[in-house]
Design a protein around this motif. Structure first.
Motif, short mmCIF file in Angstrom:
data_model
loop_
_atom_site.label_atom_id
_atom_site.label_comp_id
_atom_site.label_asym_id
_atom_site.label_seq_id
_atom_site.Cartn_x
_atom_site.Cartn_y
_atom_site.Cartn_z
N LEU A 1 0.81 -1.21 0.00
CA LEU A 1 0.00 0.00 0.00
C LEU A 1 0.85 1.27 0.00
O LEU A 1 0.53 2.24 -0.69
N SER A 2 1.93 1.27 0.77
CA SER A 2 2.76 2.48 0.83
C SER A 2 3.54 2.71 -0.46
O SER A 2 4.09 3.80 -0.68
N SER A 3 3.59 1.70 -1.32
CA SER A 3 4.24 1.90 -2.62
C SER A 3 3.42 2.77 -3.55
O SER A 3 3.93 3.32 -4.53
N GLN A 4 2.11 2.92 -3.23
CA GLN A 4 1.21 3.76 -4.05
C GLN A 4 1.20 5.18 -3.49
O GLN A 4 0.21 5.65 -2.93
N SER A 5 2.31 5.89 -3.65
CA SER A 5 2.50 7.17 -2.97
C SER A 5 1.54 8.27 -3.42
O SER A 5 1.34 9.25 -2.70
N THR A 6 0.93 8.14 -4.58
CA THR A 6 0.00 9.17 -5.05
C THR A 6 -1.45 8.85 -4.73
O THR A 6 -2.35 9.62 -5.06
N ASN A 7 -1.69 7.73 -4.06
CA ASN A 7 -3.05 7.29 -3.74
C ASN A 7 -3.31 7.54 -2.25
O ASN A 7 -2.79 6.82 -1.40
N ASN A 8 -4.12 8.54 -1.94
CA ASN A 8 -4.39 8.89 -0.54
C ASN A 8 -5.07 7.76 0.22
O ASN A 8 -4.79 7.52 1.39
N ILE A 9 -5.99 7.05 -0.44
CA ILE A 9 -6.68 5.94 0.21
C ILE A 9 -5.69 4.85 0.59
O ILE A 9 -5.74 4.27 1.69
N ALA A 10 -4.74 4.58 -0.32
CA ALA A 10 -3.72 3.57 -0.03
C ALA A 10 -2.86 3.99 1.16
O ALA A 10 -2.46 3.15 1.98
N MET A 11 -2.57 5.29 1.27
CA MET A 11 -1.76 5.78 2.39
C MET A 11 -2.46 5.53 3.73
O MET A 11 -1.86 5.07 4.70
N TYR A 12 -3.76 5.84 3.77
CA TYR A 12 -4.50 5.62 5.02
C TYR A 12 -4.67 4.13 5.31
O TYR A 12 -4.65 3.71 6.48
N ALA A 13 -4.83 3.33 4.26
CA ALA A 13 -4.91 1.88 4.46
C ALA A 13 -3.60 1.34 5.01
O ALA A 13 -3.58 0.45 5.88
N ALA A 14 -2.47 1.89 4.54
CA ALA A 14 -1.16 1.49 5.07
C ALA A 14 -1.06 1.80 6.55
O ALA A 14 -0.51 1.02 7.34
N VAL A 15 -1.60 2.97 6.94
CA VAL A 15 -1.61 3.35 8.36
C VAL A 15 -2.38 2.31 9.18
O VAL A 15 -1.94 1.89 10.26
N VAL A 16 -3.54 1.89 8.68
CA VAL A 16 -4.37 0.90 9.39
C VAL A 16 -3.59 -0.40 9.61
O VAL A 16 -3.59 -0.97 10.71
N PHE A 17 -2.88 -0.86 8.59
CA PHE A 17 -2.14 -2.12 8.73
C PHE A 17 -0.88 -1.95 9.58
O PHE A 17 -0.41 -2.93 10.18
N ILE A 18 -0.36 -0.74 9.66
CA ILE A 18 0.72 -0.48 10.63
C ILE A 18 0.18 -0.63 12.04
O ILE A 18 0.85 -1.20 12.92
N PHE A 19 -1.05 -0.14 12.27
CA PHE A 19 -1.69 -0.32 13.58
C PHE A 19 -1.90 -1.80 13.89
O PHE A 19 -1.64 -2.26 15.00
N ILE A 20 -2.39 -2.55 12.89
CA ILE A 20 -2.64 -3.98 13.08
C ILE A 20 -1.33 -4.71 13.37
O ILE A 20 -1.27 -5.60 14.23
N PHE A 21 -0.27 -4.32 12.66
CA PHE A 21 1.04 -4.93 12.92
C PHE A 21 1.46 -4.71 14.37
O PHE A 21 1.89 -5.64 15.06
N HIS A 22 1.32 -3.47 14.85
CA HIS A 22 1.77 -3.17 16.21
C HIS A 22 0.94 -3.93 17.23
O HIS A 22 1.47 -4.44 18.23
#
Length: 512
Positions: free
Chosen positions: A359-380
């Motif tokens: 998801l973080s590889s899609q740097s121009t996609n705002n939705i992908a950025m927020y989805a990456a944040v969610v999975f960072i939370f899940i990882f932690h």
């Protein structure tokens, strides 16, 4: 013997909340604080040498490297503090070592809060880590040695909760103080660990010494009094006699214990046990958690392209997810056991890291950025469930009494050494390969699944002396997992469900 007039469960809870909680909160607080302070305007103005935000393009690589070094110096100090406990832990006892480490950490926090020059900042980071490393090498050992077997996992498992609470507090303070228009925006936050350390010192001075350490020192009467207070029973109770005999028997088998013995196997499989203790803490570091924890605000702001305020708020939520993961760990660690939580966490971590990378590889996609944040939370969240407290607990469980502080000191030293490496490498790695850095940790988490399954025996429900038996009855590196499944728990006197009866010790013991 009275400890603030408390006995039994109440004494254990006060030890947990008065000593363990503030000590481990200070560890988490110090780990998370600088990551948020690095982007504060007044901090950047005070230390332009590590101001990456406003650096010229030609200077960014150099300042990123220097910034990573300053962050890593805290871990370097932690390494030295952990190694120092190899000698101090057995000589001075657990309580005095904790108090000394807390005083050293206070000195480091004061020096950092009063820094006006870059050199003082560097020195303060080392001293701060020195004290924190001493606490981390000693507090879980002390907690495991005063806890009854049935509650040891839950008590020491709170490590993940308390560290996450400290990290959350650090980022909340960072967020609140970021609106202060002067240097107090970072000086006040870096000085707050002084309060936590004072709390540790006050409560530790009124808490019992480890009864196992007292027996090791030949102070059996004092150990008996401590155990009577911790178990809320009489001095001549049969349960106290049994615990004392078990500890004395364990000491008689393993001897006094020297550093040289760690590098030999012997009938107690010391090298094997030291490898498992250190290996658990290595696995914790290789999850990738500190790559995110040290730089959480920077990752959200710089690499996921979110604004400053939103990045700080998300960093707080990231740490709060760890608190909830720690709570799950505490309530499941004895029922499910260490292995199940470890294996489940490794699996979830792998999936989360793969998705964060994608998801973080899609740097121009705002939705992908927020989805990456969610999975960072899940990882932690998942990481804390399996790795937040269990590696520290496991290191103190598998080490024999006479070498417990030595093995824990070495294990903690390796943990801090890897912290230095990760803190140093992370800014450079993100600048060089960006989102692909997460894939490295996805692979490492995946590799942990067979390692835990094959090599790490279950210790839930076993006394520390029972765990000695597991290794005495093992003849190879893969044996402890099988032996631990077969060993009846002395705690409840019945065969664990689904396990076949254990062969006699004489049949299982290695021939020497």
């Amino acid at each position: 013997m009275a400890f603030l007039g408390l006995r039994g469960s109440r004494l254990n809870y006060v030890a947990l909340l008065g000593v363990v909680m503030p000590a481990l909160m200070s560890l988490g607080y110090n780990q998370g604080l600088l990551g948020g302070a690095l982007t504060l305007p007044w901090f950047e103005a005070q230390f332009p040498q590590i101001d990456v935000t406003n650096a010229e393009h030609s200077e960014k690589n150099y300042k990123s490297t220097l910034q990573g070094t300053v962050v890593a110096l805290y871990a370097a100090g932690g390494f030295l503090g952990a190694i120092a406990c190899i000698g101090l832990g057995d000589k001075l006892g657990r309580r005095q070592t904790i108090i000394i480490a807390s005083v050293v950490q206070m000195i480091g926090a004061f020096l950092m809060a009063s820094s006006f020059g870059f050199a003082q900042l560097v020195v303060s980071r080392v001293i701060l880590g020195l004290g924190t490393g001493g606490q981390l090498a000693t507090v879980p050992v002390w907690q495991s040695e005063i806890s009854p077997a049935s509650k040891r996992g839950a008590h020491v498992g709170t490590t993940g909760i308390f560290i996450a609470m400290g990290l959350t507090l650090a980022l909340l303070v960072d967020l609140g103080m970021s609106y202060v228009p002067n240097s107090a925006s970072w000086r006040v936050p870096v000085g707050l660990p002084i309060i936590l350390c004072l709390t540790v010192i006050v409560f530790t001075s009124h808490m019992p010494e480890s009864p196992r350490w007292l027996v090791q020192q030949g102070r059996v009467s004092a150990a008996r009094a401590v155990l009577a207070a911790l178990r809320d029973t009489e001095l001549d109770d049969e349960m106290i006699d049994k615990e004392i005999r078990d500890v004395e028997s364990s000491l008689a088998i393993v001897g006094k214990g020297t550093i040289r013995e760690i590098f030999h196997m012997g009938h107690q499989r010391i090298l094997h046990r030291a490898s498992l203790a250190a290996g658990g803490l290595v696995l914790l570091q290789l999850t990738g958690v500190n790559s995110i924890t040290f730089y959480s605000t920077t990752i959200f702001q710089t690499h996921l392209h979110l604004d400053s305020t939103k990045s700080r708020i998300l960093a707080v939520i990231y740490q709060l997810s760890g608190v909830f993961g720690g709570i799950i760990c505490v309530f499941t660690i004895e029922g499910f056991g260490r292995r199940v939580l470890w294996l489940s966490s490794s699996t979830a971590n792998t999936i989360a890291m793969i998705l964060v990378a994608a998801l973080s590889s899609q740097s121009t996609n705002n939705i992908a950025m927020y989805a990456a944040v969610v999975f960072i939370f899940i990882f932690h969240f998942s990481m804390i469930v399996g790795f937040g407290g269990i590696p520290f607990l496991y290191a103190s469980e598998v080490a024999p009494l006479s070498l417990r502080t030595t093995i824990n000191g070495i294990s903690s030293g390796i943990y801090w050494a890897l912290s230095v490496l990760i803190a140093e490498v992370t800014p450079i790695a993100f600048n060089a390969i960006g989102w692909k850095y997460f894939l490295i940790f996805a692979c490492l988490n995946f590799a942990m699944i067979p390692i835990v399954y094959l090599f790490y025996p279950e210790t839930a429900g076993l006394s520390l002396e029972d765990i000695d038996e597991v290794f005495i009855m093992s003849t190879g590196w893969l044996d402890p997992v099988r032996v631990a499944r077969q060993l009846p728990t002395r705690l409840n006197g019945r065969q664990p469900q689904g396990d076949r009866p254990l062969e006699t010790k004489d049949k299982e013991a290695p021939k020497v």
